[in-house]
Design an enzyme around this catalytic site. Sequence first.
Site, short mmCIF file in Angstrom:
data_model
loop_
_atom_site.label_atom_id
_atom_site.label_comp_id
_atom_site.label_asym_id
_atom_site.label_seq_id
_atom_site.Cartn_x
_atom_site.Cartn_y
_atom_site.Cartn_z
N SER A 250 0.84 -1.20 0.00
CA SER A 250 0.00 0.00 0.00
C SER A 250 0.87 1.24 0.00
O SER A 250 2.10 1.15 0.05
CB SER A 250 -0.91 0.00 1.22
OG SER A 250 -0.13 0.19 2.39
N LYS A 251 0.22 2.37 -0.05
CA LYS A 251 0.92 3.64 -0.16
C LYS A 251 1.99 3.83 0.91
O LYS A 251 3.04 4.39 0.66
CB LYS A 251 -0.07 4.81 -0.08
CG LYS A 251 -0.97 4.91 -1.25
CD LYS A 251 -2.42 4.56 -0.93
CE LYS A 251 -2.66 3.11 -0.81
NZ LYS A 251 -3.82 2.41 -0.61
N ARG A 252 1.69 3.32 2.08
CA ARG A 252 2.66 3.58 3.14
C ARG A 252 3.98 2.81 2.95
O ARG A 252 4.93 3.01 3.68
CB ARG A 252 2.05 3.27 4.51
CG ARG A 252 1.80 1.81 4.77
CD ARG A 252 0.89 1.60 5.97
NE ARG A 252 0.39 0.25 5.99
CZ ARG A 252 1.10 -0.79 6.40
NH1 ARG A 252 2.34 -0.61 6.83
NH2 ARG A 252 0.60 -2.00 6.38
#
Length: 481
Positions: A250-252
């Site tokens: 994911s983005k993180r």
Amino acid sequence: MKVRSRFAPSPTGSLHIGNVRSGLFAWLFARHHGGVFILRIDDTDRERSSKESLEEQLDDLRWLGMDWDEGPPDPAYFQTNRVERHRAAALTLLREGKAYPCYCSAEELDAKRKQAEREHRRPVYDRKCRNLDFPSDLALPDKAAGRNYTIRFKAPLDGETVLEDLVKGRMVFQNADLDDWIIIRSDGSPIYNFASVLDDADLRITHIVRGDDHVPNTPRQIQMFKALGFEPPAFAHLPQVLGPDGSPLSKRHGATSVVAYREGGYFPEAMLNYLARLGWSHGDQEIFSKDELIQFFDFADCGKSAGVFNPEKLLWLNFHYLKERPVAQLAREVTPFIEKRGWPIPGDDAWLEKMVATLHERAKTLDELAEFASFYLKDDITIDAKAAAKFLKPEIAAPLRTLAAEIDSIEGEFSAAAVQQVFERVLAKFNFKLGQLAQPVRVAITGGTVSPGIYEVIEVLGKHRTVERLNSAVKLTEQRA
RNA sequence: GGUCCCAUCGUCUAGUGGUUAGGACACCGGCCUCUCACGUCGGGAACGCGGGUUCGACUCCCGCUGGGAUCACCA
């Protein structure tokens, strides 16, 4: 039967690495079998879908070379344009007694679900409305008209639904575990799961290739294909792509969108190669051209377990493709990355190629290549303070001055070989070893201690700019004295 | 919790009953060398656990453990 596979992204943001990988496998499969690759836009989430996202995703696909045979801009391949078809099909199901209206309110359902969870029971719909009588000419829901109900699929109560997955193998689901899911919302709009089945059926998709997060939905979809009168397609569910910590990417986890790598100076060849090798393999081979990928691809060689996205390996692959790229092509490709920085290119194409050649095996991406070229392009280079302290000491002033004068007096072709001869003379005169002179010169003309070979750097930089930088370095040593 | 899935070096993986368990990335060291890279040579590093089956299990079966997906009027 001709293979027809599809990729159905939602234009609700950037194209995700894990997502394109599924798309890539669908594409490879179609191309391998000489089939048809279809791009369908699942844009029913109107809130989050945007034109910008769509264009960006299409650009990503084109950049990767994942060409589609059917799809945008043809409006027929946008899910939102098909809601009337979806509604008509739901109505048919209703008429046929394969679906029924459900009058339970969302609040009621929600309360029951929570209650079930508290009591550790399965939080599934209790089929309260399944056997209610309803008019044979009942219309579909329409909030404005006061028809405030949903339409549910009348799923089989017993028996089993089997999924023969091309990558995961055989999976058996008990129909008793599945409930009567909603196919049409109370506002009259179709649910994704329903729309998706109908679209795949109408598109005559033979192989549904997607992430394995869809597995739990598959038995319902298989049942729906049958209820609609279609033969269910084959399925290939690919394992998830995870981040370094083992959770879904994911983005993180940093850069996870295709566009981030496209703009970061990566090559599509590297991305394609990396993505393909994440979850698929062909013996010990690591490097695959697009044609090889197509030639060798098979679901039988796909792993069943999730894989961790490894940016370092992607980088290595990119470096591999960068090294084997012709310099002329690299020069062309790096230009936008130089322009992005607002730096001038003080020479013609031939000069740029010469410059790129010196950086060829030192940069791993186009972006890095541009960054490393900084001292060739800008004249206001900044001398690294620590490097200056170490190498631009007062005692180096004389050799530097001599070198500058000697270089200035080079006649004829200003080549690395000519520069080398000058170096050898200066070295002899001061009884220096090459390293004693090269590092100070490097700091003087590049601003730092790391660069390509000093002779080639000087050749590319040219006589005038080299001499100027050497002279200002001499001044610097005098200031320090 | 229900259903379903997964399990070889840190990571991506090869392996389909008998291998010194192979390759790649990353890491470490040597060589090359004007720095940094490139290149090259070498090194450490894995079959989650317990039962079976078998002459023999990384490979087959079962259990356990661990991890994950999913359970919406989201897609």
